[in-house]
Design an enzyme around this catalytic site. Structure first.
Site, PDB file in Angstrom:
ATOM      1  CB  CYS A 231      -0.937   0.092   1.194  1.00 32.33           C
ATOM      2  SG  CYS A 231      -2.032  -1.309   1.348  1.00 32.33           S
TER       3      CYS A 231
ATOM      4  NE  ARG B 199       4.653   1.968  -0.122  1.00 38.43           N
ATOM      5  CZ  ARG B 199       5.688   1.822   0.687  1.00 38.43           C
ATOM      6  NH1 ARG B 199       6.883   2.158   0.289  1.00 38.43           N
ATOM      7  NH2 ARG B 199       5.521   1.331   1.893  1.00 38.43           N
TER       8      ARG B 199
ATOM      9  CD1 TRP C  24       0.128  -6.378  -3.097  1.00 39.26           C
ATOM     10  CD2 TRP C  24      -0.036  -6.941  -0.939  1.00 39.26           C
ATOM     11  NE1 TRP C  24       0.507  -7.694  -2.975  1.00 39.26           N
ATOM     12  CE2 TRP C  24       0.415  -8.069  -1.667  1.00 39.26           C
ATOM     13  CE3 TRP C  24      -0.208  -7.069   0.430  1.00 39.26           C
ATOM     14  CZ2 TRP C  24       0.699  -9.289  -1.065  1.00 39.26           C
ATOM     15  CZ3 TRP C  24       0.075  -8.294   1.038  1.00 39.26           C
ATOM     16  CH2 TRP C  24       0.523  -9.380   0.289  1.00 39.26           C
TER      17      TRP C  24
ATOM     18  CG  ASN D 265       1.483   0.893   4.206  1.00 36.69           C
ATOM     19  OD1 ASN D 265       1.234  -0.296   3.994  1.00 36.69           O
ATOM     20  ND2 ASN D 265       2.710   1.376   4.203  1.00 36.69           N
ATOM     21  N   GLY D 266      -0.600  -0.909   6.353  1.00 36.06           N
ATOM     22  CA  GLY D 266      -0.194  -1.732   7.491  1.00 36.06           C
ATOM     23  C   GLY D 266      -1.282  -2.741   7.806  1.00 36.06           C
TER      24      GLY D 266
ATOM     25  CD  GLU E 251      17.268 -12.668  -7.297  1.00 39.68           C
ATOM     26  OE1 GLU E 251      16.748 -13.280  -6.347  1.00 39.68           O
ATOM     27  OE2 GLU E 251      16.817 -11.596  -7.739  1.00 39.68           O
TER      28      GLU E 251
ATOM     29  CE  LYS F 219      14.165 -10.876  -9.928  1.00 41.43           C
ATOM     30  NZ  LYS F 219      14.618 -10.254  -8.702  1.00 41.43           N
TER      31      LYS F 219
ATOM     32  CD  GLU G 165      10.356 -11.411  -8.704  1.00 48.47           C
ATOM     33  OE1 GLU G 165       9.697 -11.017  -7.735  1.00 48.47           O
ATOM     34  OE2 GLU G 165      11.573 -11.225  -8.807  1.00 48.47           O
TER      35      GLU G 165
ATOM     36  CG  HIS H  95      18.916 -37.423  -4.360  1.00 51.40           C
ATOM     37  ND1 HIS H  95      19.366 -38.668  -4.010  1.00 51.40           N
ATOM     38  CD2 HIS H  95      20.023 -36.688  -4.630  1.00 51.40           C
ATOM     39  CE1 HIS H  95      20.696 -38.677  -4.038  1.00 51.40           C
ATOM     40  NE2 HIS H  95      21.113 -37.489  -4.422  1.00 51.40           N
TER      41      HIS H  95
ATOM     42  CE  LYS I 119      11.444  -2.487  -5.240  1.00 50.11           C
ATOM     43  NZ  LYS I 119      12.195  -3.537  -5.980  1.00 50.11           N
TER      44      LYS I 119
HETATM   45  C1  F6R Z   1      12.109 -10.246  -5.741  1.00 52.10           C
HETATM   46  C2  F6R Z   1      12.039  -9.230  -4.699  1.00 52.10           C
HETATM   47  C3  F6R Z   1      11.705  -9.672  -3.324  1.00 52.10           C
HETATM   48  C4  F6R Z   1      12.479  -8.840  -2.280  1.00 52.10           C
HETATM   49  C5  F6R Z   1      11.980  -9.181  -0.868  1.00 52.10           C
HETATM   50  C6  F6R Z   1      12.736  -8.436   0.199  1.00 52.10           C
HETATM   51  O1  F6R Z   1      12.432  -9.669  -6.972  1.00 52.10           O
HETATM   52  O2  F6R Z   1      12.212  -8.068  -4.943  1.00 52.10           O
HETATM   53  O3  F6R Z   1      11.925 -11.035  -3.149  1.00 52.10           O
HETATM   54  O4  F6R Z   1      13.836  -9.112  -2.419  1.00 52.10           O
HETATM   55  O5  F6R Z   1      10.611  -8.891  -0.771  1.00 52.10           O
HETATM   56  O6  F6R Z   1      12.548  -7.065   0.092  1.00 52.10           O
HETATM   57  P1  F6R Z   1      13.540  -6.049   0.773  1.00 52.10           P
HETATM   58  O7  F6R Z   1      14.879  -6.235   0.123  1.00 52.10           O
HETATM   59  O8  F6R Z   1      12.963  -4.692   0.523  1.00 52.10           O
HETATM   60  O9  F6R Z   1      13.607  -6.408   2.227  1.00 52.10           O
END
Ligand code: F6R
Length: 600
Positions: free
Chosen positions: A2, A27, A73, A97-98, A473, A477, A480, A496, A595
């Site tokens: 949010c 966000r 969100w 937000n929260g 990673e 990527k 997601e 396995h 985000k």
């Molecule tokens: C994936 C991504 C998330 C963040 C995770 C932690 O592309 O961006 O997996 O890495 O939500 O977020 P931060 O780094 O802000 O604590």
């Protein structure tokens, strides 16, 4: 999780709210809304979906000098028009937000007092509670003080009261909120990029404070005394938060990586090992490191573990923050806990930090957002200089995180005299040469690989050791942003059980940068290839491999272990991007994500 915005001033609040919500949309983007003051009334316009839906509902002729806005969100209640913010009950309109953990209890109490609720959200309860408290005690500051005592959970709140037109009130706890200051009006916002079009001047609102914002800004402490606040100047620029001809943000942010690495290493390596040493805690005090993070930050931690153990000869554990926070902890005073977070606001990472601090164990935060909660609360902080990262999927901040972790490994190895001056200087030089190599890696055409992937439902990533960490990673990527079910396994583990999923044509992306165990991974590649897999191999250019081992090979310039992962991460990011692009996905705003994960 949010985004909230508020503006009061000389300009038309409606345009400002919309522009700022667009900047905050990363966000959360499942619904959006605004509330604005007009002729002593508060009007609300809100809708499910993205900000563009909200824009379509707004009459362009509306004018107002005060308003609050929200991009959601969903946590409580589906994303629909009723659950969208703002919420108004009685005299109070709020954006939140929260998460309010005791919302159900509060709601029951309010229902007994004849309050009616239209939404399923925890947030609407706040508006009801404010109205009830205000009806008992017509004193807004005391009401807000009381509210803070009654709410359990996390919140950043923008509040309008019908009786006090022209003023926005704001309070927060464990969710971020800043106050923006300009000659033409004042703001509240979830982050600085949201207001950068209008001002670079801002204040941080603390958890124990209440802000009253109109043509002036008054911040009160818990005794309701006005206090002086430090005014901060944001040191980035608007271009960092705008697309500048790039679309989507993810591509812009990948293209910024050479600059980000340069800016991250320059202050740390200004005077070689001396300045590196000064930038970090004295690692000689510790005999163990515990790294904590979520998602990509956790994956960065795994790369740190590999390098610190190999070169710093120090044991490192890496934990996902949402697990760590509820685990039994066996750490002692000789452990340094490193918390990694781009946003510096991730709820689970923050909770882990607080848990460790209660035990009086030293903490170091690797954070991107200046003065964010984790940066403020950790004993030490090193900043990744990635600038605002808008795309929900992290790229440049992750790269900066692994850069700092590689430098930590170098510093420990140097302090313990495992690496001498000459070797250390060679490694420093290789960090300085990185920008050029990263640029070359970005310029490679990855569309061809994406064409091999985008029609598949499932894809595998495999690697060993540090290459497994990199693959995790790469796999995240791809899944997601493209929504392809991508699964990552240590190369030797596949047989396995999981190898039963390999069919004719199943894509397997294998990563090999560690020459010593290259043969082992190559054997695993042969195992999947003989079962029909289509193999894409990302491998250092100094490792010999027969061309028929893989269907496609991407050669990576060989540097050294400290910089190799940084370079290898680039094709993994771009393969994800190009595949999602072919599938026409909303790359910067993948479904169900946000985000900044400020809720548990
Ligand atoms: C994936 C991504 C998330 C963040 C995770 C932690 O592309 O961006 O997996 O890495 O939500 O977020 P931060 O780094 O802000 O604590």
């Amino acid at each position: 999780m949010c985004g909230i915005i508020g503006y009061v001033g000389k300009k038309n609040a409606i345009n400002i709210l919309i522009q700022s919500l667009e900047a905050l949309e990363y966000r959360g983007y499942d619904s959006a809304g605004i509330a604005y003051g007009t002729c002593n009334r508060i009007e609300i316009i809100k809708t499910s979906g993205k900000i563009k839906n909200l824009k379509n509902k707004i009459n362009p002729d509306i004018h107002s000098n005060i308003g609050i806005g929200h991009t959601r969100w969903a946590t409580h209640g589906r994303p629909n028009d009723l659950n969208a913010h703002p919420h108004k009950i009685g005299k109070f309109t709020i954006v939140h937000n929260g998460i309010i953990e005791n919302s159900e209890t509060l709601k029951k109490l309010l229902i007994k007092e004849n309050y009616k609720f239209k939404s399923e959200t925890d947030s609407e309860v706040i508006a009801g509670l404010l109205d009830k408290l205000y009806s008992e005690k017509n004193d807004i500051l005391n009401v807000l003080k009381q509210l803070k005592k009654l709410l359990i959970g996390s919140y950043a709140l923008g509040i309008l009261c019908d009786d006090i037109p022209g003023t926005i009130y704001a309070v927060r706890k464990d969710s971020p909120l800043i106050i923006g200051i300009s000659d033409e009006g004042n703001f509240i916002a979830s982050d600085v990029p949201a207001i950068l079009k209008y001002t670079k001047k801002y204040m941080l609102l603390r958890s124990n404070e209440i802000a009253e914002i109109n043509d002036k800004i008054t911040v009160y402490n818990e005794k309701l005394e006005p206090i002086n606040k430090e005014i901060l100047i944001f040191d980035g620029n608007l271009e960092d938060a705008e697309k500048n001809g790039f679309d989507p943000f993810m591509v812009k942010e990948i293209y910024e990586e050479p600059k980000v690495i340069k800016e991250t290493i320059t202050p740390l390596l200004k005077f070689g090992m001396e300045s590196l040493n000064d930038s970090f805690p004295n690692f000689k005090k510790y005999n163990k490191i515990q790294i904590i993070g979520c998602g990509s930050a956790y994956h960065a931690g795994l790369i740190g573990k590999s390098l610190i153990e190999k070169y710093g000869d120090m044991p490192v554990s890496v934990e996902v923050a949402s697990e760590f926070r509820y685990q039994k902890v066996f750490l002692d005073k000789k452990t340094l806990v490193i918390l990694i977070s781009q946003s510096g606001e991730t709820a689970d990472t923050m909770a882990s930090l607080r848990k460790v601090k209660e035990l009086n164990i030293d903490t170091l935060a690797i954070v991107n957002v200046l003065s964010s909660s984790i940066a403020r609360e950790a004993d030490n902080v090193v900043y990744t200089k990635a600038g605002p990262e808008i795309s929900v999927a992290t790229t440049k901040a992750y790269l900066a995180q692994i850069t700092i972790l590689s430098l930590i490994a170098l510093d420990i190895a140097y302090c313990k005299k495992i690496i001498n001056d000459e070797k250390a200087n060679q490694i420093i030089k290789s960090f300085e040469d990185l920008s050029k190599i990263i640029k070359e890696m970005i310029e490679i055409d990855y569309q061809d690989i994406a064409k091999d992937l985008y029609k598949h439902q499932t894809c595998f990533y495999i690697g060993r050791g540090i290459d497994y960490a990199l693959s995790m990673e790469g796999s995240l990527k791809l899944k997601e942003i493209s929504y392809i079910n991508s699964i990552c396994y240590p190369a030797g583990e596949l047989k396995h059980g999981t190898i039963s999923l390999i069919e004719d044509g199943t894509p397997v992306i294998a990563v090999i940068t560690d020459k010593k165990i290259a043969d082992k991974t190559i054997s695993n590649i042969k195992e999947v290839k003989s079962r029909g897999a289509f193999v894409i191999l990302i491998i250092n250019d100094n490792i010999k491999v027969e061309t028929e081992v893989a269907d496609k090979i991407i050669r990576i310039p060989t540097t050294n272990d400290f910089t190799q992962s940084i370079i290898t991460a680039i094709p993994l990011q771009l393969i994800g991007y190009e595949t999602a692009k072919l599938l026409g996905r909303d790359i910067d705003k993948p479904k169900n994500l946000a985000k900044s994960v400020t809720v548990e």
